[in-house]
Design a protein around this motif. Sequence first.
Motif, PDB file in Angstrom:
ATOM      1  N   ASN A  32       0.820  -1.202   0.000  1.00 39.47           N
ATOM      2  CA  ASN A  32       0.000   0.000   0.000  1.00 39.47           C
ATOM      3  C   ASN A  32       0.857   1.257   0.000  1.00 39.47           C
ATOM      4  O   ASN A  32       0.365   2.353  -0.261  1.00 39.47           O
ATOM      5  CB  ASN A  32      -0.932   0.018   1.218  1.00 39.47           C
ATOM      6  N   ALA A  33       2.140   1.088   0.298  1.00 37.90           N
ATOM      7  CA  ALA A  33       3.044   2.241   0.293  1.00 37.90           C
ATOM      8  C   ALA A  33       3.544   2.575  -1.105  1.00 37.90           C
ATOM      9  O   ALA A  33       4.153   3.633  -1.303  1.00 37.90           O
ATOM     10  CB  ALA A  33       4.238   1.976   1.207  1.00 37.90           C
ATOM     11  N   ASP A  34       3.314   1.701  -2.084  1.00 41.80           N
ATOM     12  CA  ASP A  34       3.840   1.927  -3.435  1.00 41.80           C
ATOM     13  C   ASP A  34       3.410   3.278  -4.004  1.00 41.80           C
ATOM     14  O   ASP A  34       4.216   4.014  -4.566  1.00 41.80           O
ATOM     15  CB  ASP A  34       3.393   0.801  -4.380  1.00 41.80           C
ATOM     16  N   GLY A  35       2.123   3.582  -3.877  1.00 35.64           N
ATOM     17  CA  GLY A  35       1.623   4.849  -4.408  1.00 35.64           C
ATOM     18  C   GLY A  35       2.264   6.044  -3.734  1.00 35.64           C
ATOM     19  O   GLY A  35       2.584   7.049  -4.386  1.00 35.64           O
ATOM     20  N   LEU A  36       2.466   5.959  -2.429  1.00 35.63           N
ATOM     21  CA  LEU A  36       3.072   7.062  -1.676  1.00 35.63           C
ATOM     22  C   LEU A  36       4.529   7.261  -2.086  1.00 35.63           C
ATOM     23  O   LEU A  36       4.988   8.400  -2.258  1.00 35.63           O
ATOM     24  CB  LEU A  36       2.991   6.776  -0.176  1.00 35.63           C
ATOM     25  N   ILE A  37       5.239   6.148  -2.254  1.00 29.77           N
ATOM     26  CA  ILE A  37       6.649   6.229  -2.653  1.00 29.77           C
ATOM     27  C   ILE A  37       6.773   6.768  -4.078  1.00 29.77           C
ATOM     28  O   ILE A  37       7.590   7.656  -4.356  1.00 29.77           O
ATOM     29  CB  ILE A  37       7.316   4.839  -2.545  1.00 29.77           C
ATOM     30  N   LEU A  38       5.949   6.248  -4.989  1.00 35.15           N
ATOM     31  CA  LEU A  38       6.029   6.688  -6.380  1.00 35.15           C
ATOM     32  C   LEU A  38       5.557   8.126  -6.541  1.00 35.15           C
ATOM     33  O   LEU A  38       6.047   8.853  -7.412  1.00 35.15           O
ATOM     34  CB  LEU A  38       5.197   5.753  -7.269  1.00 35.15           C
ATOM     35  N   ASN A  39       4.630   8.550  -5.714  1.00 33.46           N
ATOM     36  CA  ASN A  39       4.196   9.948  -5.752  1.00 33.46           C
ATOM     37  C   ASN A  39       5.358  10.869  -5.391  1.00 33.46           C
ATOM     38  O   ASN A  39       5.501  11.963  -5.952  1.00 33.46           O
ATOM     39  CB  ASN A  39       3.044  10.150  -4.766  1.00 33.46           C
TER      40      ASN A  39
ATOM     41  N   PRO B 250       4.621  -3.984   5.033  1.00 33.86           N
ATOM     42  CA  PRO B 250       4.148  -5.332   4.688  1.00 33.86           C
ATOM     43  C   PRO B 250       2.625  -5.427   4.708  1.00 33.86           C
ATOM     44  O   PRO B 250       1.950  -4.690   5.433  1.00 33.86           O
ATOM     45  CB  PRO B 250       4.760  -6.207   5.789  1.00 33.86           C
ATOM     46  N   ILE B 251       2.101  -6.350   3.910  1.00 35.37           N
ATOM     47  CA  ILE B 251       0.673  -6.630   3.902  1.00 35.37           C
ATOM     48  C   ILE B 251       0.307  -7.349   5.191  1.00 35.37           C
ATOM     49  O   ILE B 251       0.984  -8.297   5.594  1.00 35.37           O
ATOM     50  CB  ILE B 251       0.287  -7.500   2.691  1.00 35.37           C
TER      51      ILE B 251
ATOM     52  N   MET C  84      -5.946  -3.717   6.550  1.00 34.32           N
ATOM     53  CA  MET C  84      -5.029  -2.662   6.120  1.00 34.32           C
ATOM     54  C   MET C  84      -4.750  -1.659   7.233  1.00 34.32           C
ATOM     55  O   MET C  84      -3.723  -1.000   7.248  1.00 34.32           O
ATOM     56  CB  MET C  84      -5.580  -1.957   4.880  1.00 34.32           C
ATOM     57  N   ASN C  85      -5.670  -1.564   8.177  1.00 37.16           N
ATOM     58  CA  ASN C  85      -5.500  -0.622   9.280  1.00 37.16           C
ATOM     59  C   ASN C  85      -4.392  -1.057  10.242  1.00 37.16           C
ATOM     60  O   ASN C  85      -3.950  -0.290  11.087  1.00 37.16           O
ATOM     61  CB  ASN C  85      -6.818  -0.479  10.049  1.00 37.16           C
ATOM     62  N   ASN C  86      -3.950  -2.317  10.119  1.00 38.33           N
ATOM     63  CA  ASN C  86      -2.873  -2.824  10.964  1.00 38.33           C
ATOM     64  C   ASN C  86      -1.499  -2.681  10.315  1.00 38.33           C
ATOM     65  O   ASN C  86      -0.484  -2.989  10.937  1.00 38.33           O
ATOM     66  CB  ASN C  86      -3.106  -4.311  11.297  1.00 38.33           C
ATOM     67  N   GLU C  87      -1.461  -2.259   9.065  1.00 40.59           N
ATOM     68  CA  GLU C  87      -0.189  -2.144   8.355  1.00 40.59           C
ATOM     69  C   GLU C  87       0.596  -0.945   8.879  1.00 40.59           C
ATOM     70  O   GLU C  87       0.020   0.115   9.166  1.00 40.59           O
ATOM     71  CB  GLU C  87      -0.436  -2.038   6.855  1.00 40.59           C
ATOM     72  N   THR C  88       1.899  -1.105   8.963  1.00 42.84           N
ATOM     73  CA  THR C  88       2.721  -0.059   9.551  1.00 42.84           C
ATOM     74  C   THR C  88       4.058   0.046   8.832  1.00 42.84           C
ATOM     75  O   THR C  88       4.448  -0.844   8.075  1.00 42.84           O
ATOM     76  CB  THR C  88       2.946  -0.328  11.051  1.00 42.84           C
ATOM     77  N   PHE C  89       4.765   1.146   9.066  1.00 45.19           N
ATOM     78  CA  PHE C  89       6.055   1.386   8.426  1.00 45.19           C
ATOM     79  C   PHE C  89       7.181   0.662   9.162  1.00 45.19           C
ATOM     80  O   PHE C  89       7.176   0.573  10.390  1.00 45.19           O
ATOM     81  CB  PHE C  89       6.357   2.885   8.392  1.00 45.19           C
ATOM     82  N   ASN C  90       8.141   0.153   8.380  1.00 43.83           N
ATOM     83  CA  ASN C  90       9.323  -0.512   8.929  1.00 43.83           C
ATOM     84  C   ASN C  90      10.568  -0.043   8.185  1.00 43.83           C
ATOM     85  O   ASN C  90      10.485   0.398   7.028  1.00 43.83           O
ATOM     86  CB  ASN C  90       9.199  -2.034   8.775  1.00 43.83           C
ATOM     87  N   ASN C  91      11.720  -0.147   8.819  1.00 46.04           N
ATOM     88  CA  ASN C  91      12.973   0.195   8.156  1.00 46.04           C
ATOM     89  C   ASN C  91      13.231  -0.768   7.001  1.00 46.04           C
ATOM     90  O   ASN C  91      13.152  -1.989   7.177  1.00 46.04           O
ATOM     91  CB  ASN C  91      14.138   0.133   9.149  1.00 46.04           C
ATOM     92  N   ALA C  92      13.535  -0.235   5.827  1.00 34.85           N
ATOM     93  CA  ALA C  92      13.767  -1.099   4.663  1.00 34.85           C
ATOM     94  C   ALA C  92      14.461  -0.322   3.551  1.00 34.85           C
ATOM     95  O   ALA C  92      14.316   0.901   3.433  1.00 34.85           O
ATOM     96  CB  ALA C  92      12.449  -1.664   4.134  1.00 34.85           C
ATOM     97  N   ASP C  93      15.230  -1.062   2.753  1.00 31.89           N
ATOM     98  CA  ASP C  93      15.788  -0.506   1.518  1.00 31.89           C
ATOM     99  C   ASP C  93      14.716  -0.635   0.444  1.00 31.89           C
ATOM    100  O   ASP C  93      14.193  -1.734   0.218  1.00 31.89           O
ATOM    101  CB  ASP C  93      17.034  -1.278   1.087  1.00 31.89           C
ATOM    102  N   VAL C  94      14.373   0.467  -0.192  1.00 35.64           N
ATOM    103  CA  VAL C  94      13.342   0.460  -1.234  1.00 35.64           C
ATOM    104  C   VAL C  94      13.965   0.934  -2.543  1.00 35.64           C
ATOM    105  O   VAL C  94      14.551   2.024  -2.601  1.00 35.64           O
ATOM    106  CB  VAL C  94      12.150   1.367  -0.859  1.00 35.64           C
ATOM    107  N   TYR C  95      13.837   0.119  -3.570  1.00 35.46           N
ATOM    108  CA  TYR C  95      14.425   0.423  -4.871  1.00 35.46           C
ATOM    109  C   TYR C  95      13.335   0.740  -5.885  1.00 35.46           C
ATOM    110  O   TYR C  95      12.328   0.031  -5.981  1.00 35.46           O
ATOM    111  CB  TYR C  95      15.249  -0.761  -5.376  1.00 35.46           C
ATOM    112  N   VAL C  96      13.549   1.803  -6.652  1.00 39.99           N
ATOM    113  CA  VAL C  96      12.641   2.174  -7.736  1.00 39.99           C
ATOM    114  C   VAL C  96      13.479   2.348  -9.005  1.00 39.99           C
ATOM    115  O   VAL C  96      14.379   3.187  -9.041  1.00 39.99           O
ATOM    116  CB  VAL C  96      11.884   3.482  -7.430  1.00 39.99           C
ATOM    117  N   SER C  97      13.193   1.539 -10.024  1.00 40.11           N
ATOM    118  CA  SER C  97      13.931   1.616 -11.288  1.00 40.11           C
ATOM    119  C   SER C  97      13.028   2.200 -12.376  1.00 40.11           C
ATOM    120  O   SER C  97      11.899   1.738 -12.559  1.00 40.11           O
ATOM    121  CB  SER C  97      14.412   0.229 -11.720  1.00 40.11           C
TER     122      SER C  97
END
Length: 244
Positions: free
Chosen positions: A68-75, A177-178, A184-197
Amino acid sequence: MKKISLMKILVNIILFLEKIIPESIMNKIINFGIDRYINKYARLRIIGEEKLRVIKAPVIFICNHLSNADGLILNKVLKNQDVTFIMGVKLTQDPMTNLGCKIVKNIQITPSSPDKSAISNLVKHVRNGNNILIFPEGTRSRNGKMIKAKKGIYLIAKLCKVPIVPIAIYGSEKFMPIDKEGNMNNETFNNADVYVSIGDKINIPEKIKTETKEEFEERFINTLMSKISSMLPREYRGVYEEEV
């Protein structure tokens, strides 16, 4: 559990504040908060960012979907491209994901249905010179691997007749993570390397005379998805591994 509880508390606070603070100001607060979370937890690596500088609207961005974070990251990555996201209407029905819908420009569509009104709106949007972003798989992958794309991307690309720019994202499934129970209300942010190509533009392929409509449609979609797959590590390629 502490992170989950904190997330729920923050969502409830925001829902309360929305009742007393003007929407324009509230959206700025939400946008600022989400940006802070991304900067704090996601070690964002953008590959091919220079390609964005030469893109001329309108184009259709396509990307695989893991979180669910994909849209936020790509934005955030596409902030200078003024992108409108095509998203399922159900995301507005969950308090947490609805916060993201408020700060990301979007056209809502009903998945797995002939939503003619939404399709008409997004085609007009593109023909008016605007960029859109679509997740062709239609939903988040539950195992981190690419799943088969829906046929909607073929119809939209055929109607819009503009170049397509593939994007590959990975690591976001660790960043947010899903939830295993589907909440979805239980989903939360975690430390991670995120790659966008960022990939090179793809022009719509031509139909071969000997192909049936169904064969061309399948080849068309496989061509698009294989471009995304080629930018992903092998373990993320899923059903499109053989296409690379």
